[in-house]
Design a protein around this motif. Structure first.
Motif: not given
Length: 173
Positions: A8-9, A16
């Protein structure tokens, strides 16, 4: 589940805004870093004894716990495929590899902890120093020798090993 969805990052800047860029990559719109999902390298050993029997294991752990398998596993960082197959064989069987000859490779999906891990399985014909040193270890519940006519590929729990065995059997005839 697509493994890229788990990321996700951005691993470089922590943003993000790390979004799917292609079927095999994610790209950060903040810093421009692009991560490609490449397969993990895995090795498989085909070892025969002086009677022409193939060394087989029974899996001690999931995936496919209790089914038949061949010695092998994942390559470690900074390890060649030949070093990986020698290490894995020793860990699982107690045997020492004296020769590892590349045979073929194939793509695979290894289901682990609820995730599908893409792998590239590399098959080797291996020779060992002393077959009498055979002892099951690591993730092998037991090790034993099977005559080629006793090999039933459907008893092997991992798809790539079944396909690799079939290919090996066909090459011997």
């Amino acid at each position: 589940m697509d493994l890229l969805e788990k990321f996700g990052y951005c691993p470089v800047c922590g943003s993000s805004h790390f979004e799917k860029n292609s079927p095999k990559s994610k790209k950060c719109s903040n810093c421009g870093f692009e991560y490609f999902m490449n397969p993990a390298a895995a090795v498989v050993a085909l070892i025969t004894n002086s009677r022409g029997e193939l060394l087989v294991e029974r899996r001690k752990m999931e995936p496919a716990k209790g089914t038949l398998d061949l010695p092998g596993g994942f390559a470690d960082v900074n390890e060649t495929a030949e070093e990986a197959v020698a290490r894995e064989v020793t860990e699982e069987t107690g045997l020492e590899i004296t020769s590892a000859k590349y045979l073929f490779s194939g793509p695979n999906v290894y289901h682990y902890s609820g995730l599908d891990i893409q792998t590239l399985d590399i098959f080797f014909a291996c020779e060992v120093k002393d077959t009498s040193a055979l002892v099951a270890g690591d993730d092998a519940a037991e090790c034993f020798w099977l005559a080629p006519e006793e090999i039933h590929t459907e008893l092997f729990g991992l798809r790539s090993v079944r396909h690799g065995l079939q290919r090996w059997i066909e090459s011997r005839s």
